[in-house]
Design a protein around this motif. Structure first.
Motif, PDB file in Angstrom:
ATOM      1  N   ILE A 190      -3.547   1.762  -0.848  1.00 25.97           N
ATOM      2  CA  ILE A 190      -3.350   1.177   0.474  1.00 25.97           C
ATOM      3  C   ILE A 190      -4.048   2.042   1.516  1.00 25.97           C
ATOM      4  N   ILE A 191      -5.030   1.452   2.189  1.00 23.20           N
ATOM      5  CA  ILE A 191      -5.751   2.144   3.247  1.00 23.20           C
ATOM      6  C   ILE A 191      -5.121   1.694   4.564  1.00 23.20           C
ATOM      7  N   SER A 192      -4.643   2.653   5.370  1.00 22.88           N
ATOM      8  CA  SER A 192      -3.884   2.252   6.554  1.00 22.88           C
ATOM      9  C   SER A 192      -3.851   3.365   7.604  1.00 22.88           C
ATOM     10  N   ASP A 193      -3.297   2.989   8.759  1.00 24.33           N
ATOM     11  CA  ASP A 193      -3.116   3.930   9.869  1.00 24.33           C
ATOM     12  C   ASP A 193      -1.711   3.722  10.426  1.00 24.33           C
ATOM     13  N   VAL A 194      -1.019   4.801  10.767  1.00 24.52           N
ATOM     14  CA  VAL A 194       0.352   4.665  11.270  1.00 24.52           C
ATOM     15  C   VAL A 194       0.408   4.072  12.674  1.00 24.52           C
ATOM     16  N   MET A 195      -0.720   3.882  13.340  1.00 19.07           N
ATOM     17  CA  MET A 195      -0.751   3.184  14.625  1.00 19.07           C
ATOM     18  C   MET A 195      -0.825   1.676  14.449  1.00 19.07           C
ATOM     19  N   CYS A 196      -0.963   1.214  13.218  1.00 18.11           N
ATOM     20  CA  CYS A 196      -1.218  -0.196  12.924  1.00 18.11           C
ATOM     21  C   CYS A 196       0.082  -0.925  12.584  1.00 18.11           C
ATOM     22  N   PRO A 197       0.572  -1.805  13.472  1.00 16.37           N
ATOM     23  CA  PRO A 197       1.812  -2.512  13.169  1.00 16.37           C
ATOM     24  C   PRO A 197       1.704  -3.412  11.955  1.00 16.37           C
ATOM     25  N   TRP A 198       0.533  -4.001  11.760  1.00 22.75           N
ATOM     26  CA  TRP A 198       0.366  -4.893  10.608  1.00 22.75           C
ATOM     27  C   TRP A 198       0.363  -4.117   9.295  1.00 22.75           C
ATOM     28  N   CYS A 199       0.107  -2.807   9.367  1.00 23.54           N
ATOM     29  CA  CYS A 199       0.138  -1.991   8.149  1.00 23.54           C
ATOM     30  C   CYS A 199       1.564  -1.840   7.625  1.00 23.54           C
ATOM     31  N   ILE A 200       2.521  -1.598   8.513  1.00 20.16           N
ATOM     32  CA  ILE A 200       3.901  -1.479   8.043  1.00 20.16           C
ATOM     33  C   ILE A 200       4.453  -2.851   7.683  1.00 20.16           C
TER      34      ILE A 200
END
Length: 214
Positions: A9-19
């Motif tokens: 999983i490639i993601s950023d903690v600023m990304c709401p759609w990631c969580i």
């Protein structure tokens, strides 16, 4: 013996759609009972973001051209999705976007402690639920300490930037693979699914993939 399904999983903690996407996937994994292993990887939505961050509404308007009405509608949609998945979005007018290069360095360190997933979840919670300042070294170290990691070592990792080059290299690897937005999930190193697809769609993906690998 069943080989666990590898999920990168490639993601950023600023990304709401990631969580949201992760929670949807987690629900699908629970519903299907698929054996799996999750590997988190760094991506910066805003690598040029200054240290002090930026008001979230201003940022969204500048980056995507969203009107205040569109921004509010999006926040309401995400809040409802979060509620359905057991995650609390606590948006506010003064909420800020932050540069996450340091969070990714701390996450890399947490991986050496076997706690990367736990810290990732804690950082999502810190940002979206409690609106804590993830630009602040002390806040990042506090979050690490709160989940049982060594706070003083976390502070040292941030101060000396020992994982900076490694994180840059990891970020570069995924952009070279064509990843331009997150969440991006790679199943068994070859099947890419982007965006928050919903529990039903993730369930279908899991069933198709396990059908292939059984």
């Amino acid at each position: 013996m069943t080989v666990p399904l590898r999920i990168d999983i490639i993601s950023d903690v600023m990304c709401p759609w990631c969580i949201i996407g992760y929670r949807q996937l987690a629900q699908a994994l629970e519903d299907t009972g698929v054996a799996h292993e999750i590997h988190w990887h760094p991506f910066e939505l805003n690598p040029e973001m200054p240290a002090e961050g930026q008001n979230m509404r201003e940022h969204i308007a500048e980056k995507y051209g969203s009107t205040p009405e569109q921004s509010e509608q999006s926040r309401q949609q995400m809040t409802k999705l979060g509620e359905d998945l057991g995650f609390t979005f606590n948006f506010a007018e003064d909420m800020r976007m932050h540069n996450t290069f340091n969070t990714h360095q701390l996450l890399h360190w947490a991986e050496t402690q076997g706690r990367k997933h736990d810290l990732k979840m804690a950082l999502f919670d810190a940002h979206f639920t409690h609106r804590r300042n993830l630009s602040d070294y002390n806040v990042l170290a506090d979050v690490a300490g709160e989940i049982g990691l060594d706070r003083s070592e976390a502070a040292e990792v941030l101060a000396d930037q020992r994982f900076a080059a490694t994180v840059r290299e990891l970020e570069g690897f995924w952009t070279q693979q064509g990843i331009r937005g997150v969440p991006a999930m790679v199943f068994n190193r070859k099947h890419l699914v982007t965006g928050a697809q919903g529990v039903e769609n993730y369930t279908n993906v899991l069933r198709q993939l396990t059908g292939e690998t059984v």
